[in-house]
Structure formats: structure tokens, C-alpha cells
Design a protein around this motif. Structure first.
Motif, mmCIF file in Angstrom:
data_model
loop_
_atom_site.group_PDB
_atom_site.id
_atom_site.type_symbol
_atom_site.label_atom_id
_atom_site.label_comp_id
_atom_site.label_asym_id
_atom_site.label_seq_id
_atom_site.Cartn_x
_atom_site.Cartn_y
_atom_site.Cartn_z
ATOM 1 N N LEU A 93 19.996 65.318 78.790
ATOM 2 C CA LEU A 93 20.279 64.174 77.928
ATOM 3 C C LEU A 93 18.995 63.564 77.358
ATOM 4 O O LEU A 93 18.957 63.148 76.202
ATOM 5 N N VAL A 94 17.941 63.515 78.170
ATOM 6 C CA VAL A 94 16.649 63.020 77.676
ATOM 7 C C VAL A 94 16.137 63.940 76.566
ATOM 8 O O VAL A 94 15.648 63.475 75.528
ATOM 9 N N PHE A 95 16.259 65.237 76.773
ATOM 10 C CA PHE A 95 15.833 66.228 75.777
ATOM 11 C C PHE A 95 16.578 66.026 74.457
ATOM 12 O O PHE A 95 15.981 65.955 73.381
ATOM 13 N N ILE A 96 17.892 65.910 74.527
ATOM 14 C CA ILE A 96 18.712 65.729 73.322
ATOM 15 C C ILE A 96 18.414 64.383 72.658
ATOM 16 O O ILE A 96 18.364 64.292 71.426
ATOM 17 N N THR A 97 18.207 63.348 73.455
ATOM 18 C CA THR A 97 17.883 62.039 72.893
ATOM 19 C C THR A 97 16.576 62.093 72.112
ATOM 20 O O THR A 97 16.496 61.607 70.975
ATOM 21 N N TYR A 98 15.567 62.707 72.688
ATOM 22 C CA TYR A 98 14.260 62.792 72.030
ATOM 23 C C TYR A 98 14.333 63.594 70.729
ATOM 24 O O TYR A 98 13.922 63.124 69.670
ATOM 25 N N TYR A 99 14.860 64.805 70.826
ATOM 26 C CA TYR A 99 14.903 65.662 69.637
ATOM 27 C C TYR A 99 15.947 65.193 68.623
ATOM 28 O O TYR A 99 15.781 65.385 67.416
ATOM 29 N N ASN A 102 14.273 62.483 66.612
ATOM 30 C CA ASN A 102 13.375 63.109 65.635
ATOM 31 C C ASN A 102 14.151 63.698 64.459
ATOM 32 O O ASN A 102 13.737 63.565 63.308
ATOM 33 N N LEU A 103 15.260 64.342 64.750
ATOM 34 C CA LEU A 103 16.090 64.919 63.695
ATOM 35 C C LEU A 103 16.631 63.830 62.769
ATOM 36 O O LEU A 103 16.689 64.013 61.556
ATOM 37 N N SER A 104 16.988 62.698 63.335
ATOM 38 C CA SER A 104 17.482 61.589 62.522
ATOM 39 C C SER A 104 16.401 61.056 61.592
ATOM 40 O O SER A 104 16.681 60.708 60.443
ATOM 41 N N ILE A 105 15.190 60.998 62.091
ATOM 42 C CA ILE A 105 14.070 60.536 61.261
ATOM 43 C C ILE A 105 13.815 61.528 60.126
ATOM 44 O O ILE A 105 13.612 61.140 58.973
ATOM 45 N N ILE A 106 13.850 62.817 60.452
ATOM 46 C CA ILE A 106 13.622 63.850 59.446
ATOM 47 C C ILE A 106 14.704 63.810 58.362
ATOM 48 O O ILE A 106 14.431 63.997 57.178
ATOM 49 N N THR A 123 23.347 62.330 62.333
ATOM 50 C CA THR A 123 22.448 62.863 63.364
ATOM 51 C C THR A 123 22.071 61.834 64.425
ATOM 52 O O THR A 123 21.777 62.204 65.557
ATOM 53 N N ILE A 124 22.129 60.552 64.092
ATOM 54 C CA ILE A 124 21.784 59.531 65.086
ATOM 55 C C ILE A 124 22.886 59.374 66.135
ATOM 56 O O ILE A 124 22.661 58.807 67.207
ATOM 57 N N SER A 125 24.070 59.912 65.867
ATOM 58 C CA SER A 125 25.151 59.820 66.852
ATOM 59 C C SER A 125 24.817 60.592 68.124
ATOM 60 O O SER A 125 25.225 60.180 69.213
ATOM 61 N N CYS A 130 23.946 60.219 73.733
ATOM 62 C CA CYS A 130 23.217 60.679 74.927
ATOM 63 C C CYS A 130 22.598 59.512 75.689
ATOM 64 O O CYS A 130 22.532 59.543 76.921
ATOM 65 N N LEU A 131 22.155 58.477 74.984
ATOM 66 C CA LEU A 131 21.660 57.282 75.677
ATOM 67 C C LEU A 131 22.780 56.615 76.478
ATOM 68 O O LEU A 131 22.568 56.168 77.613
ATOM 69 N N LEU A 132 23.965 56.557 75.888
ATOM 70 C CA LEU A 132 25.105 56.007 76.624
ATOM 71 C C LEU A 132 25.420 56.857 77.859
ATOM 72 O O LEU A 132 25.694 56.331 78.939
ATOM 73 N N MET A 133 25.365 58.176 77.690
ATOM 74 C CA MET A 133 25.608 59.063 78.829
ATOM 75 C C MET A 133 24.501 58.960 79.868
ATOM 76 O O MET A 133 24.751 59.090 81.068
#
Length: 167
Positions: A93-99, A102-106, A123-125, A130-133
Motif C-alpha cells: 500500500l505504501v508503494f502504491i500510494t507513493y507511485y 507521482n502518477l497523479s502529478i504527472i 489517478t489520485i483515487s 491506499c491511504l485509507l487502507m
């Protein structure tokens, strides 16, 4: 509990919108009326429903799992397995949150084909879900560690009686 109620309302409203939108678009297409924006809006709605719904499933311990083998172990071993699984889930979940962030910013400059909004809203969903999870999983981690410290595994027995799926 407030977060859970907001999630439930969001998922119910989102799923209702999604069903009505897809049904209406399909019906109108049969009559030759184009609703091309409905595909983009359905994609936006679907992404949010999926990720917020995943947290709801995790909160209620309703994620799919195979527990035939795990249920044969003693309660302390089962608790250790659940703890290990929760740690693995946390790293994912940390991995998905981080990337995902980044994808949302891109994707900020990218817009939908038919809607005048940024694709980042889709993409921000992923990182928000994942933060909620992560929040839910952290509570679960504390519970499993507490079981080990107290040598009290009644919570695991209660899960089995209620028929709740374990993560």
C-alpha cells in the motif's frame, strides 16, 4: 466510524451513478443518441468506487482469502500469519500510494477526451484509497501485536465465528 460512513455513502452514490450512467448511455446509443462523455465519467466514477470499496471490504474483513490451511493452525500461529500478511500489505500500500501520487502529478496536464477536467482526478483515487487502507491495516497491525503482547486471541476466534474473511 465517521470515515466508514462517508465511505459507504460515497460508494453507494458512486455505484448508483455508474449503473444509471452506463444504462442510460447504452439505451440512448440504441436510439442513435451519442453520450460519449459518459465513458470518461464512468471511468472516473469506477476508479473511486473501486478504491474506496476496497477499504470498506478491508474494514469489514470481506476481502477474498483462502483460509483452509491457516485455520488448521493454533491461534498464536494464525495471529502471526495475519500479522505477517498485514505487514506485506502495508508495504504494498505504501508503494502504491507513493507511485500513485507521482502518477497523479504527472497526469495533471492530461485531460479527458470529452470532459474538461484533469485525468489526475482518476489517478489520485489509487493513493487516496491506499491511504485509507493503510489506516485500516495499521489498526489491524496494532490488534495483532496487542494479541501477542496480551496472549489473548479471542478476537481471532470471534472473526471465525462471524464468518469474516481474514486479510
Amino acid at each position: 466510524m465517521k470515515i466508514q460512513r462517508i465511505e459507504e455513502i460515497t460508494v453507494c452514490v458512486g455505484l448508483s451513478i455508474l449503473i444509471l450512467l452506463v444504462f442510460t448511455a447504452a439505451t440512448l446509443r440504441w436510439f442513435g443518441i451519442d453520450m460519449s462523455w459518459s465513458v470518461d465519467f464512468a471511468q472516473l466514477t469506477f476508479s473511486w468506487v473501486c478504491f474506496i470499496g476496497a477499504d470498506l471490504a478491508m474494514r469489514h474483513k470481506r476481502h477474498m482469502g483462502v483460509d483452509i490451511l491457516v485455520n488448521r493452525f493454533s491461534l498464536p500461529v494464525r495471529n502471526a500469519i495475519y500479522l505477517f500478511n498485514s505487514i506485506l500489505i502495508m508495504f504494498f500500500l505504501v508503494f502504491i500510494t507513493y507511485y500513485g501520487a507521482n502518477l497523479s502529478i504527472i497526469n495533471f496536464q492530461r485531460t479527458f477526451n470529452t470532459l474538461p477536467i484533469s485525468y489526475s482526478f482518476v489517478t489520485i483515487s489509487a493513493p487516496i484509497g491506499c491511504l485509507l487502507m493503510l489506516y485500516t491495516n495499521t489498526k489491524r497491525l496494532v490488534e495483532y501485536i496487542s494479541n501477542i503482547i496480551k496472549h489473548d486471541y479471542r478476537g481471532i476466534i470471534q472473526e471465525d465465528k462471524e464468518g469474516g474473511e481474514t486479510i
